[in-house]
Design a protein around this motif. Structure first.
Motif, PDB file in Angstrom:
ATOM      1  N   CYS A  37       8.094 -42.268  31.647  1.00 29.98           N
ATOM      2  CA  CYS A  37       7.285 -41.643  30.635  1.00 29.98           C
ATOM      3  C   CYS A  37       7.968 -41.228  29.687  1.00 29.98           C
ATOM      4  O   CYS A  37       9.052 -40.602  29.777  1.00 29.98           O
ATOM      5  CB  CYS A  37       6.422 -40.242  31.395  1.00 29.98           C
ATOM      6  N   ALA A  38       7.459 -41.653  28.416  1.00 28.53           N
ATOM      7  CA  ALA A  38       7.822 -41.086  26.827  1.00 28.53           C
ATOM      8  C   ALA A  38       9.316 -41.469  26.915  1.00 28.53           C
ATOM      9  O   ALA A  38      10.221 -40.657  26.403  1.00 28.53           O
ATOM     10  CB  ALA A  38       7.877 -39.477  26.894  1.00 28.53           C
ATOM     11  N   THR A  39       9.865 -42.918  27.077  1.00 23.28           N
ATOM     12  CA  THR A  39      11.019 -43.321  26.707  1.00 23.28           C
ATOM     13  C   THR A  39      10.931 -44.510  25.906  1.00 23.28           C
ATOM     14  O   THR A  39       9.815 -44.826  25.649  1.00 23.28           O
ATOM     15  CB  THR A  39      11.615 -43.892  28.013  1.00 23.28           C
ATOM     16  N   PRO A  40      11.742 -45.112  25.475  1.00 25.84           N
ATOM     17  CA  PRO A  40      11.810 -46.149  24.283  1.00 25.84           C
ATOM     18  C   PRO A  40      11.118 -47.383  25.241  1.00 25.84           C
ATOM     19  O   PRO A  40      10.403 -48.079  24.668  1.00 25.84           O
ATOM     20  CB  PRO A  40      13.070 -46.523  24.129  1.00 25.84           C
ATOM     21  N   GLU A  41      11.251 -47.590  26.662  1.00 24.47           N
ATOM     22  CA  GLU A  41      10.851 -48.605  26.952  1.00 24.47           C
ATOM     23  C   GLU A  41       9.153 -48.391  27.162  1.00 24.47           C
ATOM     24  O   GLU A  41       8.492 -49.283  27.147  1.00 24.47           O
ATOM     25  CB  GLU A  41      11.301 -48.715  28.663  1.00 24.47           C
ATOM     26  N   HIS A  42       8.669 -47.305  27.293  1.00 24.78           N
ATOM     27  CA  HIS A  42       7.220 -46.686  27.349  1.00 24.78           C
ATOM     28  C   HIS A  42       6.869 -47.258  25.985  1.00 24.78           C
ATOM     29  O   HIS A  42       5.814 -47.751  25.857  1.00 24.78           O
ATOM     30  CB  HIS A  42       7.035 -45.278  27.686  1.00 24.78           C
ATOM     31  N   ARG A  43       7.328 -46.846  24.893  1.00 24.15           N
ATOM     32  CA  ARG A  43       6.931 -47.174  23.527  1.00 24.15           C
ATOM     33  C   ARG A  43       6.845 -48.483  23.337  1.00 24.15           C
ATOM     34  O   ARG A  43       6.048 -49.150  22.792  1.00 24.15           O
ATOM     35  CB  ARG A  43       8.052 -46.416  22.586  1.00 24.15           C
ATOM     36  N   ALA A  44       7.861 -49.531  23.762  1.00 21.35           N
ATOM     37  CA  ALA A  44       7.892 -50.753  23.391  1.00 21.35           C
ATOM     38  C   ALA A  44       6.771 -51.562  24.448  1.00 21.35           C
ATOM     39  O   ALA A  44       6.392 -52.188  23.799  1.00 21.35           O
ATOM     40  CB  ALA A  44       9.354 -51.327  23.958  1.00 21.35           C
TER      41      ALA A  44
END
Length: 417
Positions: A37-44
């Motif tokens: 949750c709420a990580t660069p991977e989540h954003r991507a």
């Protein structure tokens, strides 16, 4: 040219493969998918999902819990909303399909509707829930609790391994945590929530059935038992004079296993053991173990608890051992709505599949969404029943079958509006 179920299923497969690339791991096939949750991977992955949604004419928004919501709008004035979706986050080194398939299949459904110019009498909101697994903050069901209106602000104080709070992480992600309450849906505006998910078990594969209907999401309870004995020298204390806590704990494990094997609709496990002093030549003085019981029927689970604790007490007394007990967690079972079960069984018949009903032994976002509206679930078979592991696998052709069942379900719901 009209889009077929097969083509839409193939599109879903491609999307799943693409979504899996947004992972903290470098080698997905070997190390699986890790997306918190709420990580660069989540954003991507949200950016990619949003692009796909917009390409199908959906309006897209991210709420203040980092849920991504795409709407395929109905042209009818005053239309209510059918919620479809699942979670985009994973356990560490998880598979490609747990959670994410339940986001992608509804998108494939919308793609089918959009390409074939099919309108519905209700809005279809597809949700990629932000944090079902709780991997980063142990904040299980964050996104679905927000939509259901049961979010507790204290969850924002949870911290990850770096000491960052959930509240800070969401703020850094672009969310306004002061406005989370405004993101809830109103029950009068919602028809139902339907989640599609890999089975995470072997029943559909054994029955050679691609898709099944879920009757209930299991209830869960957890306990901590500390068996108390007396430490001593392993070479000098006679066997018949020992108070060996680990021997007592071994008996507890056998009691759990025997009870669950002899009780229908009950499963359980002793998953964690801590032994002290834990020396190679020391009689164990204390052994602490976890017990988890699961059942789709809360009465069965609670009766099993009472029976088990009584058996543990008698077993340990016979060994001259004491014990302490803590009831550490309980989540009641959630029943899927009967009318949705019936509708989905009819949808399976429409797709010329023999209906098969089974319960979910794992938790899902539906546990929280049931506080908002009626819930239903469809299971899709997975190879070997394996989940939460890099070797998690499904058949590409099953996506087309599941899509057809999901469409028939929506069509039957549309007839009732």
């Amino acid at each position: 040219m009209a889009l077929s179920f097969t083509q839409a299923g193939q599109q879903a497969w491609k999307w799943l493969e693409d979504a899996a690339k947004f992972s903290e791991t470098d080698n997905i096939e070997r190390d699986g998918v890790t997306r918190r949750c709420a990580t660069p991977e989540h954003r991507a992955v949200l950016d990619e999902l949003a692009t796909w949604m917009k390409g199908m004419g959906m309006s897209v928004r991210m709420d203040n819990a980092a849920n991504l919501i795409g709407r395929y709008a109905s042209p009818q004035a005053g239309a209510r909303t059918l919620l479809l979706g699942s979670h985009q986050d994973t356990v560490p080194n998880g598979g490609k399909y747990d959670g994410m398939m339940g986001v992608i299949l509804p998108l494939a459904l919308v793609s089918y509707l959009y390409e074939n110019a099919i309108e519905m009498p209700f809005h279809i909101d597809v949700v990629a829930f932000s944090d079902e697994e709780g991997t980063r903050f142990s904040s299980t069901l964050l996104g679905s609790k927000v939509l259901a209106g049961t979010f507790e602000p204290g969850m924002l104080e949870a911290r990850d391994d770096q000491g960052i709070t959930l509240g800070q992480a969401l703020a850094d992600f672009g969310c306004d945590t002061q406005r989370i309450d405004a993101d809830r849906y109103l029950s009068e505006d919602v028809i139902a929530f339907i989640e599609t998910h890999i089975e995470q078990g072997p029943q559909l594969e054994q029955a050679d059935v691609a898709v099944g209907v879920v009757s209930a999401i299991t209830g869960i309870e957890r306990h901590e038992i500390t068996v108390k004995g007396m430490a001593g020298h392993a070479g000098t204390v006679p066997m018949d004079m020992r108070q060996d806590a680990l021997v007592g704990a071994a008996g507890v494990i056998q009691l759990v296993d025997k009870l669950c094997k002899s009780t229908n609709e009950l499963v359980g496990v002793v998953g964690k053991i801590e032994n002290a002093p834990n020396g190679v030549n020391v009689i164990p003085q204390t052994t602490t173990l976890s017990i988890e019981l699961r059942s789709p029927d809360d009465a069965i689970r609670r009766q099993a608890r009472t029976q088990l604790l009584s058996q543990i007490d008698a077993s340990l007394k016979a060994l001259n051992l004491g014990f302490e007990h803590r009831h550490t967690y309980e989540q009641p079972a959630v029943q899927c709505a009967e009318h949705l079960i019936d509708t989905m069984q009819s949808a399976l018949n429409d797709a010329q599949i023999e209906p098969r009903v089974l319960f979910s032994g794992a938790g899902h976002d539906g546990l929280a969404m049931a506080d908002l509206c009626d819930i239903g679930m469809l299971f899709v078979r997975c190879r070997g029943g394996i989940s939460h592991h890099p070797s998690e696998a499904i058949k590409p052709e099953d996506l087309g079958v599941a899509l057809e069942v999901l469409l028939h379900t929506c069509q039957r719901l549309a007839q009732k509006q």
